[in-house]
Design a protein around this motif. Sequence first.
Motif, PDB file in Angstrom:
ATOM      1  N   UNK A   1       0.823  -1.255   0.067  1.00 55.52           N
ATOM      2  CA  UNK A   1       0.174  -0.124  -0.034  1.00 55.52           C
ATOM      3  C   UNK A   1       0.861   1.345  -0.009  1.00 55.52           C
ATOM      4  N   UNK A   2       2.038   1.257   0.907  1.00 52.25           N
ATOM      5  CA  UNK A   2       2.859   2.415   0.753  1.00 52.25           C
ATOM      6  C   UNK A   2       3.517   2.647  -0.276  1.00 52.25           C
ATOM      7  N   UNK A   3       3.970   1.891  -0.948  1.00 52.62           N
ATOM      8  CA  UNK A   3       5.148   1.889  -2.018  1.00 52.62           C
ATOM      9  C   UNK A   3       4.712   2.890  -2.975  1.00 52.62           C
ATOM     10  N   UNK A   4       3.591   2.955  -3.473  1.00 52.08           N
ATOM     11  CA  UNK A   4       3.229   4.061  -4.531  1.00 52.08           C
ATOM     12  C   UNK A   4       3.183   5.371  -3.502  1.00 52.08           C
TER      13      UNK A   4
ATOM     14  N   UNK B   1      -8.045   7.725  -2.667  1.00 51.11           N
ATOM     15  CA  UNK B   1      -7.567   6.278  -3.506  1.00 51.11           C
ATOM     16  C   UNK B   1      -6.707   5.484  -2.506  1.00 51.11           C
ATOM     17  N   UNK B   2      -5.989   5.940  -1.566  1.00 55.43           N
ATOM     18  CA  UNK B   2      -5.198   5.177  -0.546  1.00 55.43           C
ATOM     19  C   UNK B   2      -6.164   4.601   0.482  1.00 55.43           C
ATOM     20  N   UNK B   3      -7.468   5.383   0.959  1.00 60.30           N
ATOM     21  CA  UNK B   3      -8.367   4.989   1.780  1.00 60.30           C
ATOM     22  C   UNK B   3      -9.036   3.578   1.064  1.00 60.30           C
ATOM     23  N   UNK B   4      -9.451   3.700  -0.313  1.00 59.73           N
ATOM     24  CA  UNK B   4     -10.126   2.677  -0.968  1.00 59.73           C
ATOM     25  C   UNK B   4      -9.378   1.513  -1.248  1.00 59.73           C
ATOM     26  N   UNK B   5      -7.935   1.491  -1.306  1.00 57.60           N
ATOM     27  CA  UNK B   5      -7.307   0.192  -1.602  1.00 57.60           C
ATOM     28  C   UNK B   5      -6.992  -0.265  -0.072  1.00 57.60           C
TER      29      UNK B   5
END
Length: 346
Positions: free
Chosen positions: A302-305, A319-323
Amino acid sequence: MESDDESLLSPTSSTSSFDEDDVNVRMAPNWCAYRQLIESRGTRLDTCADVKQWYQDYWESLIAQGCKVTRDLPGYTRACSYSDENELCKDAGLPDNLFRGTHCATGKKVVIKAVHIYSREYDTVRYLSSPPLRNHPMNHTIPILDLIDDAANNLGFIVMEEWSPQLVSDVPRTLRLFLGAIRQCIEVRSFSPYRTYTGILMLISQHAVFMHAHHMAHLDISIRNLLTDYSSHYAYIDFETCRRFDGIPSPRVRGVRGTNLPPELENGEYADPYKVDIWALGVLILHASALTGYDVPELKALTRPMLHEDFERRPTASAVLKVFDTIVAGIKESRLQSTSVYHSST
């Protein structure tokens, strides 16, 4: 170019002609001089008697648990050194802009913070504490009990609940609880509906989504600015660097000072303030995982991008929350009930 940059960094709600550097410095008021004003609003500053009582209660709780206690502690000794128990007793461990106290109506312990009335922090806290934002389920800012203005001296006092910065002392007992806490951070709100830790990761996520949706960037997201009330609630503090960008579609900042800065700011370049938060959020998630002992490979993915060197390729907070939600939904129940290495060893 410098004046253009400065206009982007100024609080949008302030029409003051004060210099940006002048209003965003740490204040050091004469607390005795403001005692009557603060107490007239229902908050009592800590006296020597209050401090001594706190230590007495603390020691009694330790004795009840069968622990040995030592009464030769600097804070207690200092409170005992005053001849008048009604004198104010400043916590020597706090900076000059902070003072401990009690909210009289509720009995809650509070911390009072002195700021310039035109500072970014006062502007941000007033905005986040105003209706309807203060009751929004994604607003994970520290509960504010009062804002006290002394306009004549350009001074404001923020009365906030006293929460603890010791995240690692309140380690979530299961992976589900840990992920819940992280989600709060991605979202952001004052009182979390998640009484679990699948409610630190929730706060980390929710906070950023909420602020960015309201055209705000925290710009100093870090473990040290994350507090807990020990009841699975988490909140952000310290909005000295926070900026509001109402009416600015593609804001840019430069020269920001924070804990977890992305490469573009480290290199002295202009940066997208929202993507600065995303970078810091990624660092916080990895830091929280290490501190609490939860090894979650999915979070590293998750944190890579989020930690991409090109800020334009970092995802948005939503988008982070969705993933994140997709990741949690795919984790088996047995794994969500697993404990961290710290709880497993006890």
